[in-house]
Design a protein around this motif. Structure first.
Motif, mmCIF file in Angstrom:
data_model
loop_
_atom_site.group_PDB
_atom_site.id
_atom_site.type_symbol
_atom_site.label_atom_id
_atom_site.label_comp_id
_atom_site.label_asym_id
_atom_site.label_seq_id
_atom_site.Cartn_x
_atom_site.Cartn_y
_atom_site.Cartn_z
ATOM 1 N N ALA A 1 82.327 18.400 16.937
ATOM 2 C CA ALA A 1 81.953 17.372 18.272
ATOM 3 C C ALA A 1 80.950 16.721 17.077
ATOM 4 O O ALA A 1 81.047 15.587 17.410
ATOM 5 C CB ALA A 1 81.548 17.242 18.916
ATOM 6 N N VAL A 2 80.104 17.089 16.383
ATOM 7 C CA VAL A 2 79.192 16.168 16.501
ATOM 8 C C VAL A 2 79.487 15.677 14.674
ATOM 9 O O VAL A 2 79.034 14.703 14.407
ATOM 10 C CB VAL A 2 77.759 17.482 15.506
ATOM 11 N N ASN B 1 79.724 21.601 25.780
ATOM 12 C CA ASN B 1 79.223 21.031 24.302
ATOM 13 C C ASN B 1 78.128 21.656 25.803
ATOM 14 O O ASN B 1 77.586 21.791 27.329
ATOM 15 C CB ASN B 1 79.122 19.469 24.152
ATOM 16 N N SER B 2 76.855 21.922 24.846
ATOM 17 C CA SER B 2 75.749 22.497 25.218
ATOM 18 C C SER B 2 75.029 21.063 26.272
ATOM 19 O O SER B 2 75.460 19.990 25.129
ATOM 20 C CB SER B 2 75.199 22.781 24.310
ATOM 21 N N PRO B 3 73.598 21.637 27.362
ATOM 22 C CA PRO B 3 73.335 19.670 27.381
ATOM 23 C C PRO B 3 72.803 19.200 26.268
ATOM 24 O O PRO B 3 72.989 17.838 26.232
ATOM 25 C CB PRO B 3 72.584 20.755 28.559
ATOM 26 N N PHE B 4 72.329 19.324 25.011
ATOM 27 C CA PHE B 4 71.744 18.874 24.047
ATOM 28 C C PHE B 4 72.595 17.640 23.503
ATOM 29 O O PHE B 4 72.053 17.005 22.659
ATOM 30 C CB PHE B 4 70.715 19.563 23.188
ATOM 31 N N THR B 5 73.705 19.239 23.356
ATOM 32 C CA THR B 5 74.307 18.356 22.075
ATOM 33 C C THR B 5 74.967 17.259 22.939
ATOM 34 O O THR B 5 75.590 16.202 22.012
ATOM 35 C CB THR B 5 75.428 19.099 21.779
ATOM 36 N N ARG B 6 75.698 17.313 23.809
ATOM 37 C CA ARG B 6 76.153 16.356 24.829
ATOM 38 C C ARG B 6 75.039 15.124 24.857
ATOM 39 O O ARG B 6 75.632 14.198 24.626
ATOM 40 C CB ARG B 6 76.587 16.481 26.238
ATOM 41 N N ALA B 7 74.346 15.021 24.666
ATOM 42 C CA ALA B 7 72.899 14.060 24.873
ATOM 43 C C ALA B 7 72.642 13.587 24.071
ATOM 44 O O ALA B 7 72.966 12.265 23.142
ATOM 45 C CB ALA B 7 71.051 14.254 25.104
ATOM 46 N N PHE B 8 72.560 14.145 22.592
ATOM 47 C CA PHE B 8 73.006 13.444 21.106
ATOM 48 C C PHE B 8 74.109 13.006 20.367
ATOM 49 O O PHE B 8 73.897 11.683 20.564
ATOM 50 C CB PHE B 8 72.763 15.093 19.929
ATOM 51 N N LEU B 9 75.289 13.211 21.484
ATOM 52 C CA LEU B 9 76.421 12.595 20.782
ATOM 53 C C LEU B 9 76.067 11.648 21.723
ATOM 54 O O LEU B 9 76.798 10.138 21.437
ATOM 55 C CB LEU B 9 77.481 13.294 21.600
ATOM 56 N N ASN B 10 76.250 11.650 22.889
ATOM 57 C CA ASN B 10 75.520 10.333 23.394
ATOM 58 C C ASN B 10 75.105 8.959 23.237
ATOM 59 O O ASN B 10 74.946 8.059 23.150
ATOM 60 C CB ASN B 10 75.867 10.257 25.488
ATOM 61 N N ALA B 11 73.732 9.933 22.953
ATOM 62 C CA ALA B 11 72.410 8.125 21.806
ATOM 63 C C ALA B 11 73.913 8.061 20.475
ATOM 64 O O ALA B 11 73.587 6.989 20.168
ATOM 65 C CB ALA B 11 71.899 9.457 21.432
ATOM 66 N N GLN C 1 66.172 8.823 23.633
ATOM 67 C CA GLN C 1 67.198 8.904 24.702
ATOM 68 C C GLN C 1 67.665 9.932 24.835
ATOM 69 O O GLN C 1 67.879 10.606 26.046
ATOM 70 C CB GLN C 1 68.724 8.316 24.700
ATOM 71 N N VAL C 2 67.850 10.744 24.170
ATOM 72 C CA VAL C 2 68.276 12.522 23.684
ATOM 73 C C VAL C 2 67.262 12.884 25.096
ATOM 74 O O VAL C 2 68.173 13.912 25.559
ATOM 75 C CB VAL C 2 68.978 13.519 22.581
ATOM 76 N N ARG C 3 66.467 13.167 24.627
ATOM 77 C CA ARG C 3 65.333 13.684 25.301
ATOM 78 C C ARG C 3 65.652 13.469 26.722
ATOM 79 O O ARG C 3 64.856 14.448 27.836
ATOM 80 C CB ARG C 3 63.731 13.935 25.176
ATOM 81 N N ASP C 4 65.771 12.396 27.383
ATOM 82 C CA ASP C 4 65.393 11.402 29.054
ATOM 83 C C ASP C 4 66.873 12.501 30.001
ATOM 84 O O ASP C 4 67.103 12.614 30.586
ATOM 85 C CB ASP C 4 65.727 10.494 28.704
ATOM 86 N N GLU C 5 67.954 12.066 28.721
ATOM 87 C CA GLU C 5 69.209 12.782 29.163
ATOM 88 C C GLU C 5 68.944 14.279 29.642
ATOM 89 O O GLU C 5 69.833 14.812 30.534
ATOM 90 C CB GLU C 5 70.697 11.743 28.130
ATOM 91 N N LEU C 6 68.553 15.142 28.386
ATOM 92 C CA LEU C 6 68.519 16.166 28.931
ATOM 93 C C LEU C 6 67.337 16.627 30.008
ATOM 94 O O LEU C 6 68.141 17.873 30.486
ATOM 95 C CB LEU C 6 68.052 17.298 27.423
ATOM 96 N N ARG C 7 66.446 15.884 29.935
ATOM 97 C CA ARG C 7 65.481 16.159 31.792
ATOM 98 C C ARG C 7 66.227 15.969 32.792
ATOM 99 O O ARG C 7 66.016 16.338 33.539
ATOM 100 C CB ARG C 7 64.307 14.987 31.405
ATOM 101 N N GLN C 8 67.614 15.225 32.684
ATOM 102 C CA GLN C 8 67.701 15.078 33.694
ATOM 103 C C GLN C 8 69.144 16.024 34.220
ATOM 104 O O GLN C 8 69.212 16.248 35.051
ATOM 105 C CB GLN C 8 68.828 13.619 33.763
ATOM 106 N N SER C 9 69.838 16.074 32.865
ATOM 107 C CA SER C 9 70.501 17.764 33.293
ATOM 108 C C SER C 9 70.403 19.289 33.211
ATOM 109 O O SER C 9 70.425 19.643 33.918
ATOM 110 C CB SER C 9 71.800 17.427 31.661
ATOM 111 N N VAL C 10 68.693 18.905 32.529
ATOM 112 C CA VAL C 10 68.094 20.244 32.642
ATOM 113 C C VAL C 10 66.611 20.050 33.237
ATOM 114 O O VAL C 10 66.066 20.017 32.758
ATOM 115 C CB VAL C 10 68.499 21.157 31.573
ATOM 116 N N PRO C 11 66.574 20.441 34.586
ATOM 117 C CA PRO C 11 65.276 20.001 35.023
ATOM 118 C C PRO C 11 64.752 21.142 34.272
ATOM 119 O O PRO C 11 64.663 22.042 34.401
ATOM 120 C CB PRO C 11 65.158 20.878 36.549
ATOM 121 N N GLY C 12 63.916 20.155 34.050
ATOM 122 C CA GLY C 12 62.232 21.323 33.158
ATOM 123 C C GLY C 12 62.576 21.103 31.425
ATOM 124 O O GLY C 12 61.720 21.565 31.020
ATOM 125 N N ALA C 13 63.745 20.711 31.753
ATOM 126 C CA ALA C 13 63.791 20.606 29.711
ATOM 127 C C ALA C 13 63.241 19.930 28.932
ATOM 128 O O ALA C 13 62.290 19.241 29.670
ATOM 129 C CB ALA C 13 65.840 20.246 29.411
#
Length: 500
Positions: A46-47, A196-206, A220-232
């Motif tokens: 995907a990447v 996809n992993s939560p990180f890769t999904r956020a990277f693709l969206n960005a 932006q990747v960090r912000d989305e990952l924090r919402q999908s994975v609490p505490g990330a």
């Protein structure tokens, strides 16, 4: 001949122009000695597609052995020397041993931490292959997953220096950016199988979003990952300069935002707006902040902002009353209030009571803000202890501000501290590596053990008593042929008794 060289030059020129941005994308899923990872191959494919859409020349490599990874890196090095931006995107297992990061090939057999350099690829070696890129060297590591290699080595006590997750790189060189899927020493989930992993999904969206500098894109990747994975807490190491580095230049330009209510809370935007209003400390600034986030009236920063706005209005009213002439009218007082703050509106008929923060809620918010800055390693419990005090002390040293809490601190003191913490969002604490002390001996070597009692001397057997001769008696010595059976030698011959 000239026509031949012209055609050759025309054939080579497009290749040189297209190779300005290149990427090596690796996904390792089919591990041979541990369970298979379900998503890295899907992540890599995907990447690779997304980067090609952005004009990158991409080499995709999946389920690579150590020899294959080394060959791919060696071939990629020659292309990186001719590129502006060279990127390696890795999805799979990774490991940190003694402060060094390693990427794990699918054929790795790791039973002891001493196998690291023999079985894995050190990240410094990956960076070395990118060193020839002209503008930026970039590594993206979606390798912060739960690692069965680490669990096995720690269980068998053959990995004392093996860490959880990956370590921060502090010597990567200039014009380098390294993005981790999780903070140093932390892990993130792999995601649902087949996706996809939560990180890769956020990277693709960005990447699909509007063109922006790579540092903002990873934010932006960090912000989305924090919402999908609490505490990330994804982490970015960067030694880039002031030039813009855009990865998604082929994405459409941003369109005009459509007016409408805020649907999802952007914590970073909330912090920035709160800090702006706090620094301005005017009624107009607080009114803008409260109007923008009125849908989140139960948020701690909204409550503090509302309180600051009301306190400011009360101070204005008090100042107007103090300066009012005794013979003045109500209209004159209203004019003076308007002169002090022209933005103060007429008081609302009835305002709902603002919920009071408890001490535990305030300390919990302080712990959240400290954890956001990597200054609080403990559990969020709302209790003030040594870890909270230590985090505030470290952040004070790094920010130059006085940040402290005492047992006698009031709720107002805690609220002011929360406001100061919200302003210094760009300051981070260094990650402290835990040094394990050797197990204490049962007894310290410096202690003097009591002297062992000396063994008692053996008691000598009593000597046989000899019968003392009576006075006047004669003591005879046994003759040579003394016969013991008869008590004399008279009846013995050659030691043999005879009858008398």
């Amino acid at each position: 001949m000239r026509a031949f060289f012209f055609l050759l030059w025309m054939a080579v020129l497009p290749v040189a122009g297209w190779a300005e941005n290149i990427a090596l994308v690796i996904g390792n899923s089919d591990y041979r000695t541990v369970p298979t990872l379900p998503n890295p191959v899907h992540d890599a494919n995907a990447v690779a597609r997304a980067l090609r859409q952005q004009g990158f020349q991409v080499v995709t490599a999946t389920d690579m052995t150590r020899a294959q990874m080394l060959t791919a890196l060696r071939d990629f090095r020659n292309r990186a020397d001719q590129a502006d931006i060279a990127m390696v995107y890795y999805a799979g297992h990774g490991m940190e041993i003694g402060g060094r990061n390693y990427l794990i090939p699918v054929d790795a057999r790791i039973a002891d931490e001493r196998d690291a350099r023999l079985e894995m690829i050190e990240m410094q070696d990956v960076l070395a292959q990118l060193s020839g890129a002209r503008r930026m060297k970039m590594i993206v590591l979606d390798a912060c997953r739960d690692n069965p290699f680490v669990a096995r080595m720690q269980r068998e006590k053959k990995g004392r220096n093996v860490g959880r997750g990956l370590a921060i790189v502090n010597d990567a060189g200039a014009d380098t950016l390294i993005a981790y899927a999780a903070a140093a020493g932390e892990v993130t989930p792999d995601g649902k199988a087949g996706g996809n992993s939560p990180f890769t999904r956020a990277f693709l969206n960005a990447l699909q979003g509007p063109p922006k500098d790579v540092r903002l894109l990873l934010g932006q990747v960090r912000d989305e990952l924090r919402q999908s994975v609490p505490g990330a807490a994804p982490f970015v190491y960067s030694s880039l300069g002031g030039t813009q580095y855009i990865l998604n230049a082929q994405s459409p330009a941003p369109s005009e935002p459509k007016p409408g209510p805020v649907t999802e809370l952007d914590e970073n935007a909330l912090l920035i707006d709160f800090a702006t209003a706090e620094i301005s400390n005017s009624s107009a600034a607080w009114d803008v902040f409260l109007a923008k986030y009125k849908a989140y009236s139960d948020h701690t920063l909204y409550i503090l902002g509302r309180r600051s706005r009301d306190k400011l209005a009360a101070e204005v009213n008090a100042a107007s009353v103090a300066s009012e002439p005794r013979s003045g009218s109500a209209n004159a007082a209203s004019e003076q209030v308007a002169a002090l703050d022209s933005t103060v509106q007429a008081p609302e008929p009835v305002k709902p009571a603002i919920p009071e923060l408890t001490r535990k809620e305030a300390i919990l918010e302080i712990q959240k803000l400290l954890k956001r800055r990597n200054c609080y390693p403990g559990r969020l419990d709302g209790l003030y202890g040594r870890q909270t005090a230590g985090g505030l002390a470290t952040l004070s040293d790094r920010s130059g501000l006085t940040l402290s809490v005492r047992k006698s601190s009031t709720i107002d003191d805690l609220e002011q501290l929360i406001a100061r913490l919200a302003i210094i969002d760009d300051v981070k604490c260094p990650t402290v590596q835990v040094v394990r002390r050797p197990a204490a001996k049962a007894k310290a070597s410096s202690r003097v053990s009591p002297a062992a009692p000396k063994p008692a001397a053996p008691i000598a057997a009593p000597a046989p008593r000899t019968k003392k001769p009576q006075p006047g008696s004669t003591v005879f010595k046994n003759p040579p042929n003394y016969c013991p059976q008869f008590g004399s030698s008279k009846g013995c011959r050659d030691g043999t008794p005879t009858s008398w």
